[in-house]
Design a protein around this motif. Structure first.
Motif, PDB file in Angstrom:
ATOM      1  N   LEU A 187       8.127  -0.315   1.554  1.00 41.84           N
ATOM      2  CA  LEU A 187       8.283  -0.622   0.243  1.00 41.84           C
ATOM      3  C   LEU A 187       7.423   0.471  -0.759  1.00 41.84           C
ATOM      4  O   LEU A 187       7.436   0.893  -1.640  1.00 41.84           O
ATOM      5  CB  LEU A 187       7.807  -2.003  -0.289  1.00 41.84           C
ATOM      6  CG  LEU A 187       8.878  -3.018  -0.291  1.00 41.84           C
ATOM      7  CD1 LEU A 187       8.233  -4.346  -0.943  1.00 41.84           C
ATOM      8  CD2 LEU A 187       9.830  -2.651  -1.352  1.00 41.84           C
ATOM      9  N   TYR A 188       6.348   1.000   0.168  1.00 41.99           N
ATOM     10  CA  TYR A 188       5.423   1.791  -0.415  1.00 41.99           C
ATOM     11  C   TYR A 188       6.400   3.138  -0.909  1.00 41.99           C
ATOM     12  O   TYR A 188       5.818   3.832  -1.794  1.00 41.99           O
ATOM     13  CB  TYR A 188       4.432   2.230   0.863  1.00 41.99           C
ATOM     14  CG  TYR A 188       5.062   3.074   1.801  1.00 41.99           C
ATOM     15  CD1 TYR A 188       5.319   4.608   1.801  1.00 41.99           C
ATOM     16  CD2 TYR A 188       5.595   2.616   3.053  1.00 41.99           C
ATOM     17  CE1 TYR A 188       5.930   5.241   2.484  1.00 41.99           C
ATOM     18  CE2 TYR A 188       6.165   3.106   4.155  1.00 41.99           C
ATOM     19  CZ  TYR A 188       6.518   4.576   4.012  1.00 41.99           C
ATOM     20  OH  TYR A 188       6.946   5.398   4.752  1.00 41.99           O
ATOM     21  N   LEU A 234       8.584   3.045  -2.731  1.00 40.55           N
ATOM     22  CA  LEU A 234       9.001   2.786  -4.213  1.00 40.55           C
ATOM     23  C   LEU A 234       7.699   3.110  -5.189  1.00 40.55           C
ATOM     24  O   LEU A 234       7.850   3.158  -6.598  1.00 40.55           O
ATOM     25  CB  LEU A 234       9.552   1.469  -4.460  1.00 40.55           C
ATOM     26  CG  LEU A 234      10.755   1.200  -3.921  1.00 40.55           C
ATOM     27  CD1 LEU A 234      11.281  -0.276  -4.143  1.00 40.55           C
ATOM     28  CD2 LEU A 234      11.835   2.047  -4.490  1.00 40.55           C
ATOM     29  N   ASP A 235       6.728   3.376  -4.557  1.00 38.95           N
ATOM     30  CA  ASP A 235       5.226   3.674  -5.477  1.00 38.95           C
ATOM     31  C   ASP A 235       5.079   5.030  -5.711  1.00 38.95           C
ATOM     32  O   ASP A 235       4.581   5.311  -6.701  1.00 38.95           O
ATOM     33  CB  ASP A 235       4.119   3.048  -4.694  1.00 38.95           C
ATOM     34  CG  ASP A 235       4.002   1.590  -4.485  1.00 38.95           C
ATOM     35  OD1 ASP A 235       4.688   0.898  -5.326  1.00 38.95           O
ATOM     36  OD2 ASP A 235       3.530   0.901  -3.748  1.00 38.95           O
ATOM     37  N   GLU A 236       5.840   5.886  -5.060  1.00 44.26           N
ATOM     38  CA  GLU A 236       5.917   7.282  -4.966  1.00 44.26           C
ATOM     39  C   GLU A 236       6.503   7.638  -6.623  1.00 44.26           C
ATOM     40  O   GLU A 236       7.507   6.999  -6.787  1.00 44.26           O
ATOM     41  CB  GLU A 236       6.299   8.022  -3.880  1.00 44.26           C
ATOM     42  CG  GLU A 236       5.945   7.890  -2.659  1.00 44.26           C
ATOM     43  CD  GLU A 236       6.743   8.337  -1.677  1.00 44.26           C
ATOM     44  OE1 GLU A 236       7.740   9.015  -1.556  1.00 44.26           O
ATOM     45  OE2 GLU A 236       6.452   8.040  -0.555  1.00 44.26           O
TER      46      GLU A 236
END
Ligand code: SF4
Lengths: 305, 222
Positions: free
Chosen positions: B192-193, B195-197
């Motif tokens: 899921l990280y 999607l934080d970019e």
């Protein structure tokens, strides 16, 4: 100050902001904007001018903003990425700043399929988060998206939307965090009816410390009729109207009055939620009612900054 | 593969109206696979055109031919001896096939029988769905293998918009929101990280927006 706008001053000084919006006409009459501006002027700190909302062709947001500005009303220019590529976006921003616009709301826009030109080509060259990023770089580094220099300042207070009612729910806070990372200064949320979900979202926002990095204005949509309540509950993607509220509207003797009451109650509750810094009232085709709602919610008079 | 659909018969009849000697050319690759323009479809269309023209009292002579594929010179050049005999050639290839016939036979009238739709997959018998727009710079490593450019109605790159509800896209309750699918997939993959970019601005010059595209491989050139 990033932009020196009224809205920025109010929010940055820790006061509770009130914004509302004007939909431009499907025509050329400045009078329509002026009339709405006149109604809303004393009860709001700034007024959004929508950008071909629901993909229906209307007078451009920028011209609406200029009309308001000439009446000494502060506009928030909405801009969607649906209709413009990066060349047009940046060019319109330069023009808007030159004309004195200081608040810009960066949006994806409703899909063209919903509008009155469903045959049109959607642009979507960049998305709304990338637009925030681009505007921030234009403002803070005086650079275009391609890295070239911009001559002159680009003082803009950067806004965006957030929808706590869309799915996946857990992603909604991450998406807000992303918008903050991209450089957003203030947020106007989707219309709130489901207080429970909004409170849960705000709790997550606070847990991540995001309420300290961005000003959140809670969206309010006054319901004018039972039909509208039912329609929104059923047909509008991204809006959640709980059954109880629809039932309450249905049971009311005077649906309009009930709608006003509900809007005021929602604002009262929102004022108590930590981290919410204002409200954004969207009374589409019912602008007349906004002053009363603001008054009854105890948000008058508006501060002079 | 490329997915296409046959044009309505009315439209084809109008297109063929001025012609008497017609060659209908099928394609044995994608168009056969998606049941739009293989030998079976060539046969069926030829029969339909013949009988409709017969009814109108203006019979036609139709020749049927299905090439292995319409997008390669080796196959397309098989028509070089016979193509002059026809008033018109109705291609049941995709748009590339139609173009390639026109490129190779400047003297012939070449007509499209199909509407070429997309690069996609057979979801189940009789159901096809888009998966790729050929943007020329694949990003699927970052999105769990699912393409938001082809499958999100707004080609968004930074996650689902505010219209995504119950896994469906705002434009239709029959359409999956691909960003919801990407979210679920990345969650399952513990990524899921991703999607934080912030997703960088897309360079569309590698797509059709950069003008018509061409690939040259020196190592393979004759
Ligand atoms: S709902 Fe999902 S698929 Fe539809 S436009 Fe929004 S993000 Fe894209």
């Amino acid at each position: 100050m990033k932009s020196g706008s009224n809205l920025e001053k109010i929010l940055e000084s820790g006061q509770f902001a009130v914004t509302s919006e004007c939909g431009p006409p499907k025509g050329t009459s400045a009078q329509v904007i002026k009339r709405k501006g006149e109604i809303l002027k004393s009860c709001c700190d700034a007024l959004n001018i929508t950008d071909n909302q629901t993909a229906i062709v209307r007078m451009s947001s920028l011209s609406g903003c200029v009309i308001l500005q000439n009446m000494n009303i502060e506009p928030v220019m909405q801009m969607v990425v649906r209709d413009r590529n990066r060349i047009a976006i940046q060019s319109d921003i330069l023009g808007a700043v030159a004309l004195g616009i200081r608040n810009l709301l960066c949006l994806s826009g409703d899909h063209q399929k919903f509008g009155n030109h469903p045959q049109s080509k959607g642009v979507y060259d960049i998305d709304s988060i990338q637009m925030i990023q681009a505007v921030k770089i234009m403002r803070d580094e005086k650079k275009f998206m391609n890295g070239e220099d911009i001559s002159g300042e680009v003082p803009l207070y950067i806004g965006a939307a957030a929808n706590p009612f869309a799915d996946p729910f857990e992603f909604r806070v991450r998406r807000l965090a992303k918008k903050i990372k991209a450089g957003v200064d203030f947020i106007q949320t989707q219309g709130i009816f489901d207080m429970d979900r909004f409170s849960r979202w705000m709790a997550m926002v606070r847990d991540e410390g995001l309420d300290e990095k961005v000003h959140i204005l809670a969206g309010i949509i006054p319901m004018k009729s039972v039909g509208m309540a039912r329609y929104m509950a059923k047909n509008v993607s991204g809006i959640r109207v709980p059954k109880e509220l629809v039932t309450r509207m249905e049971g009311a003797k005077d649906a309009k009055e009930e709608g006003i009451k509900i809007a005021v109650e929602i604002i009262e509750q929102i004022k108590e939620i930590e981290g919410v810094h204002g409200v954004h009232i969207m009374a589409v085709a019912w602008e007349d009612i906004v002053p009363r709602i603001v008054q009854e919610a105890g948000l008058m008079p508006r501060p002079i900054v | 593969m490329i997915i296409a659909e046959r044009k309505p018969l009315d439209e084809l009849m109008a297109m063929l109206d001025p012609f008497e000697k017609i060659l209908i050319v099928g394609c044995g690759m994608c168009m056969k696979a998606c049941s739009a323009g293989g030998n079976k479809e060539v046969e069926a269309l030829a029969a339909a055109v013949r009988s409709l023209r017969q009814e109108k009292g203006r019979p036609v002579s139709i020749t049927e031919k299905t090439l292995g594929m319409q997008c390669s010179p080796k196959h397309v050049l098989q028509l070089s001896d016979s193509i002059k005999e026809f008033d018109a050639v109705l291609s049941m290839g995709c748009g590339a096939g139609v173009n390639f016939l026109a490129d190779n036979y400047p003297q012939s009238v070449i007509l499209p029988a199909l509407n070429t739709k997309f690069i996609g997959v057979t979801v189940e018998d009789g159901v096809w769905s888009e998966r790729c727009i050929g943007c020329g710079d694949c990003i699927l490593d970052r999105t769990g293998g699912l393409c938001p450019i082809a499958r999100c109605s707004k080609s968004l790159l930074n996650g689902p918009c505010g219209g995504s509800m119950n896994g469906k896209c705002e434009i239709s309750r029959d359409l999956d929101c691909v960003w919801h699918l990407i979210y679920e997939r990345l969650k399952g993959l513990n990524q899921l990280y991703r999607l934080d970019e912030l997703f960088p601005y897309k360079d569309w010059s590698t797509s059709s927006h950069g003008g018509p595209r061409k690939i040259i491989r020196e190592d393979l050139k004759a």
